[in-house]
Design a protein around this motif. Structure first.
Motif, short mmCIF file in Angstrom:
data_model
loop_
_atom_site.label_atom_id
_atom_site.label_comp_id
_atom_site.label_asym_id
_atom_site.label_seq_id
_atom_site.Cartn_x
_atom_site.Cartn_y
_atom_site.Cartn_z
N LEU A 55 0.64 -1.57 -0.56
CA LEU A 55 0.20 -0.35 -0.62
C LEU A 55 1.01 1.37 0.10
CD1 LEU A 55 -2.88 0.29 0.05
CD2 LEU A 55 -2.42 1.39 2.85
N VAL A 56 1.73 1.36 0.66
CA VAL A 56 3.08 2.51 1.36
C VAL A 56 3.64 2.59 -0.10
CG1 VAL A 56 4.74 3.12 2.05
CG2 VAL A 56 2.57 2.00 3.29
N LEU A 57 3.53 1.24 -1.02
CA LEU A 57 5.00 1.59 -1.98
C LEU A 57 4.25 1.97 -3.75
CD1 LEU A 57 7.70 -1.13 -1.19
CD2 LEU A 57 8.22 0.94 -0.72
N ALA A 58 3.46 1.19 -3.25
CA ALA A 58 2.84 0.92 -5.20
C ALA A 58 1.23 1.52 -4.73
CB ALA A 58 3.13 -0.03 -5.74
N GLY A 59 0.44 0.47 -3.88
CA GLY A 59 -1.07 0.51 -4.07
C GLY A 59 -1.59 1.29 -4.50
N TRP A 60 -1.52 2.81 -3.65
CA TRP A 60 -2.09 3.64 -3.40
C TRP A 60 -2.79 4.85 -4.73
CZ3 TRP A 60 -0.36 8.92 -4.46
CH2 TRP A 60 1.15 9.09 -4.82
N TRP A 61 -1.23 4.86 -5.04
CA TRP A 61 -1.27 5.04 -6.67
C TRP A 61 -2.07 4.22 -7.88
CZ3 TRP A 61 1.78 4.00 -11.17
CH2 TRP A 61 3.04 2.94 -10.84
N LEU A 62 -1.67 2.94 -7.57
CA LEU A 62 -2.24 1.85 -8.41
C LEU A 62 -4.00 1.89 -8.80
CD1 LEU A 62 0.13 -0.76 -8.57
CD2 LEU A 62 -0.62 0.73 -10.92
N ALA A 63 -4.08 2.44 -7.33
CA ALA A 63 -6.07 2.29 -7.21
C ALA A 63 -6.37 4.11 -7.84
CB ALA A 63 -5.97 2.44 -5.22
N LEU A 64 -5.68 4.99 -7.26
CA LEU A 64 -6.05 6.22 -8.15
C LEU A 64 -5.90 6.18 -9.70
CD1 LEU A 64 -3.95 8.93 -5.91
CD2 LEU A 64 -6.30 8.10 -6.09
N THR A 65 -5.24 5.03 -10.51
CA THR A 65 -5.24 5.26 -11.80
C THR A 65 -6.57 4.23 -12.07
OG1 THR A 65 -3.98 2.93 -12.19
CG2 THR A 65 -2.83 4.90 -12.40
N HIS A 66 -6.64 3.52 -11.47
CA HIS A 66 -7.69 2.75 -11.29
C HIS A 66 -9.26 3.57 -11.39
CE1 HIS A 66 -7.30 -1.53 -12.24
NE2 HIS A 66 -5.55 -1.19 -11.72
N ILE A 67 -9.14 4.43 -10.31
CA ILE A 67 -10.44 5.32 -9.86
C ILE A 67 -10.20 6.42 -11.26
CG2 ILE A 67 -11.29 7.49 -8.96
CD1 ILE A 67 -9.91 5.40 -6.27
N ALA A 68 -9.08 7.02 -12.13
CA ALA A 68 -8.86 7.93 -12.77
C ALA A 68 -9.58 6.85 -13.74
CB ALA A 68 -8.08 8.95 -13.41
N SER A 69 -9.85 6.47 -14.32
CA SER A 69 -9.26 5.44 -15.96
C SER A 69 -10.91 4.44 -15.95
CB SER A 69 -8.66 3.91 -15.46
OG SER A 69 -8.97 3.23 -16.98
N GLY A 70 -11.37 4.30 -14.26
CA GLY A 70 -13.01 4.30 -14.53
C GLY A 70 -13.90 5.16 -14.48
N ILE A 71 -13.58 6.29 -13.76
CA ILE A 71 -14.51 7.77 -14.30
C ILE A 71 -14.61 7.61 -15.38
CG2 ILE A 71 -14.18 9.77 -13.67
CD1 ILE A 71 -13.35 9.33 -10.71
N PRO B 158 -9.56 -2.81 -4.89
CA PRO B 158 -9.57 -3.25 -3.85
C PRO B 158 -8.16 -3.97 -4.04
CG PRO B 158 -12.02 -3.51 -3.80
CD PRO B 158 -11.30 -2.44 -4.86
N LEU B 159 -8.07 -3.98 -4.86
CA LEU B 159 -7.14 -4.91 -5.46
C LEU B 159 -5.49 -4.76 -5.89
CD1 LEU B 159 -6.03 -8.07 -6.18
CD2 LEU B 159 -6.81 -7.61 -8.59
N ALA B 160 -5.91 -3.91 -5.97
CA ALA B 160 -4.50 -2.41 -6.42
C ALA B 160 -4.24 -2.01 -4.87
CB ALA B 160 -4.88 -1.92 -7.20
N LEU B 161 -5.24 -2.25 -3.87
CA LEU B 161 -3.99 -1.46 -2.80
C LEU B 161 -3.85 -3.09 -1.82
CD1 LEU B 161 -7.83 0.53 -1.74
CD2 LEU B 161 -5.27 1.24 -1.99
#
Length: 139
Positions: free
Chosen positions: A74-90, A110-113
């Protein structure tokens, strides 16, 4: 139908999500200590490239190590990968044809996180309401 959805997914957002996960995997593989998270990122990259027809299930043998690993992820990569999914989903939900893809994108957040302790399996191997068991062979 899965093939058509995967092709549309690949064109609209799958390729860029694959690149994001692959980039995270390369960065995480630079240090010896973070290689396990890099491998997890490459596993998720394949899923982000071609997701329809596969599903994510909990691994019953996952324990405290998975939880600790997910915190590091979550600290290393999860949060920004989750943001890419949210932006892409929108972005996908702005068109009628993209709404199913956008919903699939939101389901991947949730999988990205927290990817550790989960397994990606073909959808036809999972029966609704049935617990999936991890099978391993030792030689």
């Amino acid at each position: 139908m899965k093939f058509l959805l995967n092709v549309i997914w690949l064109v609209l957002s799958g390729f860029w999500l694959f690149v994001a996960y692959a980039l995270a995997g390369v960065v995480l593989c630079v240090l010896f200590v973070t290689i396990p998270w890099g491998v997890a990122s490459f596993r998720l990259a394949r899923y982000a490239l071609w997701p329809f027809g596969r599903t994510v299930v909990e691994r019953p043998d996952a324990g405290a190590a998975s939880l600790l690993g997910n915190i590091v992820w979550l600290v290393l990569a999860g949060w920004w990968l989750a943001l890419t999914h949210i932006a892409s989903g929108i972005a996908l939900c702005l068109t009628i044809i993209g709404i199913p893809m956008g919903i699939a994108d939101f389901k991947m957040v949730p999988l990205a996180l927290m990817p550790l302790g989960k397994k990606i399996v073909p959808s036809d191997t999972v029966v609704a309401g049935e617990r999936w068991e991890v099978t391993t062979t030792r030689g």
